[in-house]
Design a protein around this motif. Structure first.
Motif, PDB file in Angstrom:
ATOM      1  N   PRO A  92       0.719  -1.183   0.083  1.00  0.00           N
ATOM      2  CA  PRO A  92       0.046   0.126  -0.062  1.00  0.00           C
ATOM      3  C   PRO A  92       0.763   1.390  -0.062  1.00  0.00           C
ATOM      4  CG  PRO A  92       0.171  -0.882   2.317  1.00  0.00           C
ATOM      5  CD  PRO A  92       0.888  -1.744   1.294  1.00  0.00           C
ATOM      6  N   ARG A  93       1.804   1.327  -0.961  1.00  0.00           N
ATOM      7  CA  ARG A  93       2.636   2.447  -0.655  1.00  0.00           C
ATOM      8  C   ARG A  93       3.019   2.708  -2.559  1.00  0.00           C
ATOM      9  NH1 ARG A  93       5.015   2.722   4.281  1.00  0.00           N
ATOM     10  NH2 ARG A  93       4.352   0.879   5.532  1.00  0.00           N
ATOM     11  N   LEU A  94       2.996   3.958  -2.705  1.00  0.00           N
ATOM     12  CA  LEU A  94       3.441   4.288  -4.115  1.00  0.00           C
ATOM     13  C   LEU A  94       4.682   5.267  -4.150  1.00  0.00           C
ATOM     14  CD1 LEU A  94      -0.099   4.699  -5.535  1.00  0.00           C
ATOM     15  CD2 LEU A  94       1.442   3.155  -6.149  1.00  0.00           C
ATOM     16  N   TYR A  95       5.420   5.119  -5.076  1.00  0.00           N
ATOM     17  CA  TYR A  95       6.741   5.737  -4.981  1.00  0.00           C
ATOM     18  C   TYR A  95       7.188   6.496  -6.516  1.00  0.00           C
ATOM     19  CZ  TYR A  95       7.376   1.950  -1.653  1.00  0.00           C
ATOM     20  OH  TYR A  95       7.265   1.038  -0.807  1.00  0.00           O
ATOM     21  N   TRP A  96       7.852   7.337  -6.515  1.00  0.00           N
ATOM     22  CA  TRP A  96       8.568   7.769  -7.749  1.00  0.00           C
ATOM     23  C   TRP A  96      10.057   7.304  -8.000  1.00  0.00           C
ATOM     24  CZ3 TRP A  96       4.743   9.153 -10.707  1.00  0.00           C
ATOM     25  CH2 TRP A  96       3.523  10.157 -10.059  1.00  0.00           C
ATOM     26  N   ASN A  97      10.307   6.201  -7.452  1.00  0.00           N
ATOM     27  CA  ASN A  97      11.746   5.552  -7.340  1.00  0.00           C
ATOM     28  C   ASN A  97      11.681   4.109  -7.185  1.00  0.00           C
ATOM     29  OD1 ASN A  97      12.739   4.512  -4.596  1.00  0.00           O
ATOM     30  ND2 ASN A  97      11.590   6.348  -4.272  1.00  0.00           N
ATOM     31  N   ASP A  98      12.363   3.341  -8.018  1.00  0.00           N
ATOM     32  CA  ASP A  98      12.379   1.930  -8.109  1.00  0.00           C
ATOM     33  C   ASP A  98      12.764   1.228  -6.949  1.00  0.00           C
ATOM     34  OD1 ASP A  98      11.120   2.104 -10.689  1.00  0.00           O
ATOM     35  OD2 ASP A  98      12.856   1.481 -11.972  1.00  0.00           O
ATOM     36  N   HIS A  99      13.557   2.061  -5.992  1.00  0.00           N
ATOM     37  CA  HIS A  99      14.022   1.340  -4.823  1.00  0.00           C
ATOM     38  C   HIS A  99      13.079   1.191  -3.781  1.00  0.00           C
ATOM     39  CE1 HIS A  99      17.740   2.350  -6.636  1.00  0.00           C
ATOM     40  NE2 HIS A  99      17.452   3.680  -6.359  1.00  0.00           N
ATOM     41  N   CYS A 100      12.083   1.793  -4.052  1.00  0.00           N
ATOM     42  CA  CYS A 100      11.013   1.503  -2.633  1.00  0.00           C
ATOM     43  C   CYS A 100      11.341   1.605  -1.253  1.00  0.00           C
ATOM     44  CB  CYS A 100      10.401   0.164  -3.058  1.00  0.00           C
ATOM     45  SG  CYS A 100       9.614  -0.059  -4.800  1.00  0.00           S
ATOM     46  N   THR A 101      12.394   2.329  -0.926  1.00  0.00           N
ATOM     47  CA  THR A 101      12.734   2.730   0.387  1.00  0.00           C
ATOM     48  C   THR A 101      11.647   2.906   1.286  1.00  0.00           C
ATOM     49  OG1 THR A 101      14.937   3.164  -0.675  1.00  0.00           O
ATOM     50  CG2 THR A 101      14.628   3.553   1.837  1.00  0.00           C
ATOM     51  N   PRO A 102      11.195   2.379   2.300  1.00  0.00           N
ATOM     52  CA  PRO A 102      10.309   2.902   3.322  1.00  0.00           C
ATOM     53  C   PRO A 102      10.461   4.341   3.586  1.00  0.00           C
ATOM     54  CG  PRO A 102      11.089   0.753   3.864  1.00  0.00           C
ATOM     55  CD  PRO A 102      12.007   0.958   3.011  1.00  0.00           C
ATOM     56  N   GLY A 103       9.189   5.018   3.530  1.00  0.00           N
ATOM     57  CA  GLY A 103       9.549   6.374   3.813  1.00  0.00           C
ATOM     58  C   GLY A 103       9.433   7.344   2.653  1.00  0.00           C
ATOM     59  N   SER A 104      10.055   6.821   1.444  1.00  0.00           N
ATOM     60  CA  SER A 104      10.281   7.551   0.269  1.00  0.00           C
ATOM     61  C   SER A 104       8.876   7.565  -0.664  1.00  0.00           C
ATOM     62  CB  SER A 104      11.335   6.944  -0.753  1.00  0.00           C
ATOM     63  OG  SER A 104      10.989   5.807  -1.295  1.00  0.00           O
ATOM     64  N   GLU A 105       7.686   6.827   0.027  1.00  0.00           N
ATOM     65  CA  GLU A 105       6.632   6.687  -0.797  1.00  0.00           C
ATOM     66  C   GLU A 105       6.031   8.151  -0.785  1.00  0.00           C
ATOM     67  OE1 GLU A 105       6.991   4.854   1.807  1.00  0.00           O
ATOM     68  OE2 GLU A 105       5.546   5.403   3.411  1.00  0.00           O
ATOM     69  N   TRP A 106       5.165   8.720  -2.023  1.00  0.00           N
ATOM     70  CA  TRP A 106       4.703   9.775  -2.038  1.00  0.00           C
ATOM     71  C   TRP A 106       3.197   9.744  -1.593  1.00  0.00           C
ATOM     72  CZ3 TRP A 106       0.023  10.458  -5.200  1.00  0.00           C
ATOM     73  CH2 TRP A 106      -0.089   9.654  -6.215  1.00  0.00           C
ATOM     74  N   ILE A 107       2.632   8.505  -1.407  1.00  0.00           N
ATOM     75  CA  ILE A 107       1.360   8.352  -0.941  1.00  0.00           C
ATOM     76  C   ILE A 107       1.402   7.007  -0.388  1.00  0.00           C
ATOM     77  CG2 ILE A 107       0.241   7.513  -2.884  1.00  0.00           C
ATOM     78  CD1 ILE A 107      -2.340   8.580  -2.293  1.00  0.00           C
ATOM     79  N   ARG A 108       0.567   6.882   0.812  1.00  0.00           N
ATOM     80  CA  ARG A 108       0.444   5.360   1.421  1.00  0.00           C
ATOM     81  C   ARG A 108      -0.984   5.317   1.866  1.00  0.00           C
ATOM     82  NH1 ARG A 108       4.019   6.707   6.993  1.00  0.00           N
ATOM     83  NH2 ARG A 108       2.487   6.356   8.543  1.00  0.00           N
ATOM     84  N   PHE A 109      -1.220   3.890   1.822  1.00  0.00           N
ATOM     85  CA  PHE A 109      -2.700   3.470   2.214  1.00  0.00           C
ATOM     86  C   PHE A 109      -2.599   2.850   3.593  1.00  0.00           C
ATOM     87  CE2 PHE A 109      -2.223   4.265  -2.269  1.00  0.00           C
ATOM     88  CZ  PHE A 109      -3.270   5.056  -2.366  1.00  0.00           C
ATOM     89  N   THR A 110      -1.638   2.960   4.564  1.00  0.00           N
ATOM     90  CA  THR A 110      -1.305   2.281   5.584  1.00  0.00           C
ATOM     91  C   THR A 110      -0.903   3.313   6.565  1.00  0.00           C
ATOM     92  OG1 THR A 110       0.100   0.845   6.589  1.00  0.00           O
ATOM     93  CG2 THR A 110       1.015   1.533   4.832  1.00  0.00           C
ATOM     94  N   PRO A 111      -1.333   2.757   8.073  1.00  0.00           N
ATOM     95  CA  PRO A 111      -1.037   3.986   9.006  1.00  0.00           C
ATOM     96  C   PRO A 111       0.251   3.554   9.478  1.00  0.00           C
ATOM     97  CG  PRO A 111      -2.451   2.413   9.839  1.00  0.00           C
ATOM     98  CD  PRO A 111      -2.556   2.066   8.148  1.00  0.00           C
ATOM     99  N   LEU A 112       0.912   2.511   9.296  1.00  0.00           N
ATOM    100  CA  LEU A 112       2.132   1.992   9.596  1.00  0.00           C
ATOM    101  C   LEU A 112       3.402   3.000   8.785  1.00  0.00           C
ATOM    102  CD1 LEU A 112       1.310  -1.575  10.073  1.00  0.00           C
ATOM    103  CD2 LEU A 112       0.815   0.097  11.491  1.00  0.00           C
ATOM    104  N   THR A 113       4.359   3.133   9.927  1.00  0.00           N
ATOM    105  CA  THR A 113       5.664   3.343   9.356  1.00  0.00           C
ATOM    106  C   THR A 113       6.565   1.996   9.495  1.00  0.00           C
ATOM    107  OG1 THR A 113       5.338   5.172  10.792  1.00  0.00           O
ATOM    108  CG2 THR A 113       7.381   5.244   9.361  1.00  0.00           C
ATOM    109  N   VAL A 114       7.322   1.937   8.494  1.00  0.00           N
ATOM    110  CA  VAL A 114       8.178   0.495   8.505  1.00  0.00           C
ATOM    111  C   VAL A 114       8.912   0.382   9.905  1.00  0.00           C
ATOM    112  CG1 VAL A 114       9.711  -1.012   7.276  1.00  0.00           C
ATOM    113  CG2 VAL A 114       7.652   0.068   6.224  1.00  0.00           C
TER     114      VAL A 114
END
Ligand SMILES: Nc1nc2c(c(=O)[nH]1)N[C@H]1C(S)=C(S)[C@@H](COP(=O)(O)O)O[C@H]1N2
Ligand SMILES: [Mo]
Length: 555
Positions: free
Chosen positions: A101-123
């Motif tokens: 439930p996270r969308l990114y503008w980068n291919d690495h998908c590092t948690p926190g780098s998402e521009w929108i998330r559909f989860t209340p959780l921080t990794v």
């Protein structure tokens, strides 16, 4: 049948404690979205206050002989088929989205780098947090099939619908141009932008201009928005959908880059969904406001009457769509194998003859390597694996057996002597995340030269020390063809270091034209067999058996 369905209903996995609904957008993107929504409205008000309401000439009621009048049966049917398939696409798409439930503008998908998330959780940083831990619950009223981590079934619905949606779209567009109906949609004069703006100023300032009779002609704003949906947004959905395929991306690195990369494609795919919804609301609103009964007769019967018959028939059709959603839900939970096998029979041959033929040859550079690489799966707790302990690299012997002339047991040193290949590739998890890493190992092709598979071998089984999501030994199979791809490796090295435990020590599979779940970690043996049907429940792997994943995973 339905054994998992019954399990997961009772199980916290599909119906977890934490079912919070959550959408969080990073503020720059929130600001941009707000600007996109509010900006034009403000501009329209300023325009009206400065220049007054623009003049909108009334559309002539008489049409020229070769101008479209009315809606032919094929158009009305295609419009309805499109609606049915869009409902399935959107609902299954949301289920897929919720699995990562996270969308990114980068291919690495590092948690926190998402521009929108559909989860209340921080990794969390202090413990292992797998991509599966991160998946979210979605109400089955919204998602198909909904609940949590049901991506296998959701994807089958999504791709089956997408296939028929494409067919329907091609027929629709083909017939538009084979008849004069294209004239309704395709602008032929740049002046339409000015006219559309004029109409928009009216709407945005709560004025309703005199509408043309849609039976003959659309208003300019209407025409532009229909054109945009059919000729811009729909193709964008298709092309960005394809850009998420591991087979395509690792074959032609330029293709996902057209969209800014694989994760940008995924984000744009989501924004296309937002565009459909942003279109749907005013579209339906205008249909209602500008003469509901008449508009309904246009699109249902192709007549220009004002009686309620079209509306009534449409409501029956809408009830049919709701019934279909209910049926799809029932099948998903009670007969999930039907969905899995229906997909395999209908689209499997197409997959095998197209995407599966592409050699993955795209290489990344060391600079591209992802700083963070999502883990997946459960670390093994089998005594065998734990006994390897510090000897994991020296004390391990890979068993290679089955339908071969020369079964062997090989240490990592012996494997390395067969020849080592290195590659830097983009990993695609079925859940949606990706990451770039360097891998070092031996190709299955080289292993085959040593063990010499017997004629009739069609599949290769990789068994793990670890367990699957729902318990039982994790395994997966590759077709012989995919095992022989030059980039299919048994890897003991990741980013120039010995493979870490979390990522599959002592040995893991890399099959770059496939999704992540095919790439068994913590491998203990390799078996050559006649058919994948001989192993496990016979569907081709642990996830195929228990989670209804497809056996060929190239999209
Ligand atoms: N034994 C085992 N191998 C596995 C899995 C698993 O659960 N168990 N998960 C798979 C999935 S879904 C993915 S995406 C990749 C993830 O590899 P990584 O943990 O190195 O990122 O491993 C695959 N191999
Ligand atoms: Mo995965």
């Amino acid at each position: 049948m339905g054994e998992m369905a019954d399990n997961v209903y009772k199980n916290h996995l599909a119906y977890p404690q934490d079912r919070r609904i959550w959408v969080q957008v990073k503020w720059p993107f929130l600001a941009m979205a707000a600007m996109a929504a509010v900006g034009p409205v403000v501009a329209a008000w300023v325009w009206m206050l400065v220049f007054g309401l623009p003049e909108i000439p009334p559309a002539p009621r008489v049409v020229a002989v070769d101008d479209p009048s009315g809606f032919p049966a094929w158009l009305r049917l295609a419009h309805f088929v499109n609606l049915v398939l869009m409902v399935l696409l959107v609902r299954s798409g949301l289920s897929i989205l919720m699995d990562h439930p996270r969308l990114y503008w980068n291919d690495h998908c590092t948690p926190g780098s998402e521009w929108i998330r559909f989860t209340p959780l921080t990794v969390p940083k202090d413990r292992v947090w797998t991509a599966k831990d991160d998946s979210r619950y979605l109400s089955p009223w919204i998602g198909l099939p909904g609940f949590r981590h049901t991506i296998g079934i959701a994807r089958h619905w999504h791709f089956l619908s997408a296939f028929f949606w494409l067919l329907n779209g091609l027929i629709f567009v083909g017939l538009l141009f084979a008849t004069n109906q294209w004239k309704r949609l395709v602008p032929t004069d740049l002046g339409i932008f000015v006219e559309a703006w004029n109409v928009f100023v009216h709407y945005a300032t709560f004025h309703l201009p005199v509408e043309p009779d849609g039976f003959y002609k659309y208003n300019p704003l209407q025409q532009l928005s229909y054109f945009g949906i059919v000729f811009i947004v729909a193709p964008t959905s298709l092309l960005t959908g394809l850009a998420m395929s591991p087979a395509l991306d690792n074959w032609a690195g330029w293709y996902p880059r057209l969209f800014g990369g694989r994760q940008c494609a995924r984000s744009i795919h989501f924004l296309a969904l937002c565009s459909y919804l942003a279109f749907l609301v005013p579209h339906v609103g205008m249909v209602v406001i500008t003469g509901l009964c008449q508009n309904m007769n246009h699109i249902v019967f192709g007549t220009d009457d004002t009686n309620p018959a079209g509306l009534v028939v449409f409501l029956v059709g809408a009830a049919g769509i709701i019934a279909l959603c209910w049926l799809a839900h029932w099948i998903s939970w009670k007969r999930p194998r039907w969905v899995q096998m229906g997909f395999r029979r209908l689209l499997g041959p197409l997959q095998r003859t197209t995407l599966n033929r592409l050699a993955s040859r795209n290489q990344y550079t060391r600079d591209d390597i992802s700083p963070y690489f999502w883990p997946n799966g459960k670390l093994p707790h089998s005594p065998e694996w734990e006994a390897l302990g510090d000897l994991r690299r020296s004390g391990f012997q890979l068993k290679v057996f089955g339908q071969v002339e020369n079964p062997v047991e090989l240490t990592l040193d012996q494997l390395e002597k067969l020849g080592k290949r290195e590659q830097i590739t983009l990993h695609h998890c079925i859940q949606g995340w990706s990451g770039v890493a360097q891998w070092g190992g031996v190709t299955i092709g080289q292993l085959m030269e040593l063990v010499k598979p017997l004629p009739g071998v069609q599949a290769v089984v990789f068994r793990s020390f670890g367990e699957g999501h729902y318990g039982g030994e994790y395994y997966d199979t590759l077709t012989l063809e995919n095992a022989m791809h030059p980039e299919t490796l048994l890897a003991w090295e990741m980013n120039d270091k010995p493979l870490p435990d979390l990522h599959g020590a002592p040995l893991r599979l890399r099959a770059e034209n496939q999704l992540g779940y095919k790439m068994v970690k913590w491998i203990k043996s390799v078996e050559f067999v006649h058919s994948e049907k001989e192993v496990g429940k016979g569907y081709g792997g642990k996830n195929e058996d228990d989670e209804y994943y497809p056996v060929v995973a190239n999209i």
